[in-house]
Design an enzyme around this catalytic site. Structure first.
Site, PDB file in Angstrom:
ATOM      1  N   CYS A  57      30.554  46.255  27.779  1.00  0.00           N
ATOM      2  CA  CYS A  57      31.018  46.106  26.406  1.00  0.00           C
ATOM      3  C   CYS A  57      29.925  46.573  25.443  1.00  0.00           C
ATOM      4  O   CYS A  57      28.743  46.669  25.807  1.00  0.00           O
ATOM      5  CB  CYS A  57      31.356  44.652  26.108  1.00  0.00           C
ATOM      6  SG  CYS A  57      32.718  43.979  27.081  1.00  0.00           S
ATOM      7  N   GLU A  59      28.540  44.982  23.060  1.00  0.00           N
ATOM      8  CA  GLU A  59      27.492  43.978  22.864  1.00  0.00           C
ATOM      9  C   GLU A  59      26.408  44.089  23.926  1.00  0.00           C
ATOM     10  O   GLU A  59      25.213  43.946  23.635  1.00  0.00           O
ATOM     11  CB  GLU A  59      28.096  42.565  22.891  1.00  0.00           C
ATOM     12  CG  GLU A  59      29.008  42.252  21.723  1.00  0.00           C
ATOM     13  CD  GLU A  59      30.470  42.557  22.012  1.00  0.00           C
ATOM     14  OE1 GLU A  59      31.342  41.928  21.400  1.00  0.00           O
ATOM     15  OE2 GLU A  59      30.743  43.428  22.880  1.00  0.00           O
ATOM     16  N   ARG A  85      40.169  48.550  13.219  1.00  0.00           N
ATOM     17  CA  ARG A  85      40.466  47.194  13.698  1.00  0.00           C
ATOM     18  C   ARG A  85      39.546  46.145  13.116  1.00  0.00           C
ATOM     19  O   ARG A  85      39.836  44.946  13.164  1.00  0.00           O
ATOM     20  CB  ARG A  85      40.391  47.153  15.230  1.00  0.00           C
ATOM     21  CG  ARG A  85      41.543  47.864  15.914  1.00  0.00           C
ATOM     22  CD  ARG A  85      41.445  47.708  17.420  1.00  0.00           C
ATOM     23  NE  ARG A  85      40.381  48.521  18.012  1.00  0.00           N
ATOM     24  CZ  ARG A  85      39.719  48.203  19.110  1.00  0.00           C
ATOM     25  NH1 ARG A  85      39.974  47.045  19.718  1.00  0.00           N
ATOM     26  NH2 ARG A  85      38.798  49.006  19.596  1.00  0.00           N
ATOM     27  N   CYS A  91      33.962  39.038  24.202  1.00  0.00           N
ATOM     28  CA  CYS A  91      34.696  38.519  25.352  1.00  0.00           C
ATOM     29  C   CYS A  91      33.891  37.398  26.010  1.00  0.00           C
ATOM     30  O   CYS A  91      32.737  37.136  25.662  1.00  0.00           O
ATOM     31  CB  CYS A  91      34.987  39.631  26.354  1.00  0.00           C
ATOM     32  SG  CYS A  91      33.537  40.215  27.262  1.00  0.00           S
ATOM     33  N   CYS A  94      30.490  38.492  27.587  1.00  0.00           N
ATOM     34  CA  CYS A  94      29.458  38.751  26.589  1.00  0.00           C
ATOM     35  C   CYS A  94      28.933  37.444  25.994  1.00  0.00           C
ATOM     36  O   CYS A  94      27.733  37.310  25.732  1.00  0.00           O
ATOM     37  CB  CYS A  94      29.999  39.653  25.495  1.00  0.00           C
ATOM     38  SG  CYS A  94      30.233  41.374  26.019  1.00  0.00           S
ATOM     39  N   TYR A 128      28.202  26.977  31.568  1.00  0.00           N
ATOM     40  CA  TYR A 128      27.119  27.049  32.550  1.00  0.00           C
ATOM     41  C   TYR A 128      25.868  27.538  31.840  1.00  0.00           C
ATOM     42  O   TYR A 128      25.936  28.396  30.959  1.00  0.00           O
ATOM     43  CB  TYR A 128      27.497  28.017  33.673  1.00  0.00           C
ATOM     44  CG  TYR A 128      26.348  28.320  34.623  1.00  0.00           C
ATOM     45  CD1 TYR A 128      25.977  27.407  35.603  1.00  0.00           C
ATOM     46  CD2 TYR A 128      25.629  29.504  34.512  1.00  0.00           C
ATOM     47  CE1 TYR A 128      24.919  27.681  36.466  1.00  0.00           C
ATOM     48  CE2 TYR A 128      24.568  29.787  35.367  1.00  0.00           C
ATOM     49  CZ  TYR A 128      24.218  28.869  36.341  1.00  0.00           C
ATOM     50  OH  TYR A 128      23.172  29.131  37.175  1.00  0.00           O
TER      51      TYR A 128
END
Length: 244
Positions: A57, A59, A85, A91, A94, A128
């Site tokens: 991605c 990021e 957009r 996500c 990320c 986590y």
């Protein structure tokens, strides 16, 4: 929730991501742009690499770009999509990477009231934790406190819902182009209930009113309940000439 006005530095990051995204188009392999600011005020940019094997991605690409440039902790990150957009939230993968590698980063997200920034931990609750990442921590201050922190006159701060860990940290003075950061160490974190907080526990100067101090906290944290838990954070700082 009342929208929080963004700092100029945060707007710079969002604008950089949207500007780069506006130049994308025609190549389905690169459809999202990201921008991130480090503690020196530099903005790093990158685009995603879409691929059926799981290309990174935007990021994650910008994290690599920032590391290549020798950046330390990142303080703000934003991503925007092509075709107008606008901002897109990260996500799940990320979010986990950001939390582990840059646990104090603020992430720009779209809302009904316009762009806002959220601590990455707020985007991934009950997550986590990967301690081996050994990420350097960042503690944010209003820029008006620079002189007092640098001179050692201010050695404590009271925070709500802002986890700060004991140990070395980089002290960031937001939107302060002149000074930006100091190296310091968080020496202690004590939790108290706000309505039971004493002047001594809050590390107030002699004669200072704890009631007025509580009012100030409620002004800084709108909607803060009287029985909220607050953290009294104590710290030391290195000499100002160690600032970057």
């Amino acid at each position: 929730m009342v929208p929080v006005q963004l700092f100029e530095s945060e707007l710079r990051v969002i604008e950089a991501a949207e500007r780069l995204a506006a130049g994308l188009g025609g190549d389905p392999n690169h459809t999202v742009a990201a921008a991130a600011m480090d503690t020196a005020g530099r903005v790093h940019v990158g685009v995603n690499v879409h691929h059926f094997t799981g290309g990174p991605c935007a990021e994650l690409v910008v994290l690599g770009a920032a590391a290549t440039a020798g950046a330390g902790p990142l303080v703000t990150i934003a991503a925007a999509g092509d075709g107008g957009r606008g901002l897109v939230p990260p996500c799940g993968r990320c979010r986990q990477v950001l939390l582990d590698l840059h646990p104090d980063v603020l992430v720009a997200v779209p809302t009904a009231d316009g762009p806002q920034v959220r601590p990455v931990r707020k985007l991934l609750p009950d997550t986590y934790f990967f301690p081996d990442a050994a990420a350097r921590r960042v503690v944010r201050f209003n820029k008006r406190y620079y002189e007092d922190v640098a001179a050692g006159r201010k050695r404590s701060t009271v925070r709500h819902d802002d986890p700060i860990a004991v140990g070395p940290a980089l002290f960031l003075f937001e939107d302060d182009e002149a000074h930006r950061t100091l190296d310091g160490t968080v020496t202690g974190v004590e939790r108290h209930r706000l309505d039971r907080l004493t002047a001594a526990q809050a590390r107030l100067d002699p004669g200072a009113s704890v009631d007025r101090f509580r009012e100030g906290l409620r002004s800084h944290y709108p909607g803060l309940p009287a029985d909220a838990d607050v953290d009294v954070v104590t710290f030391t700082v290195e000499a100002p000439d160690a600032a970057r």
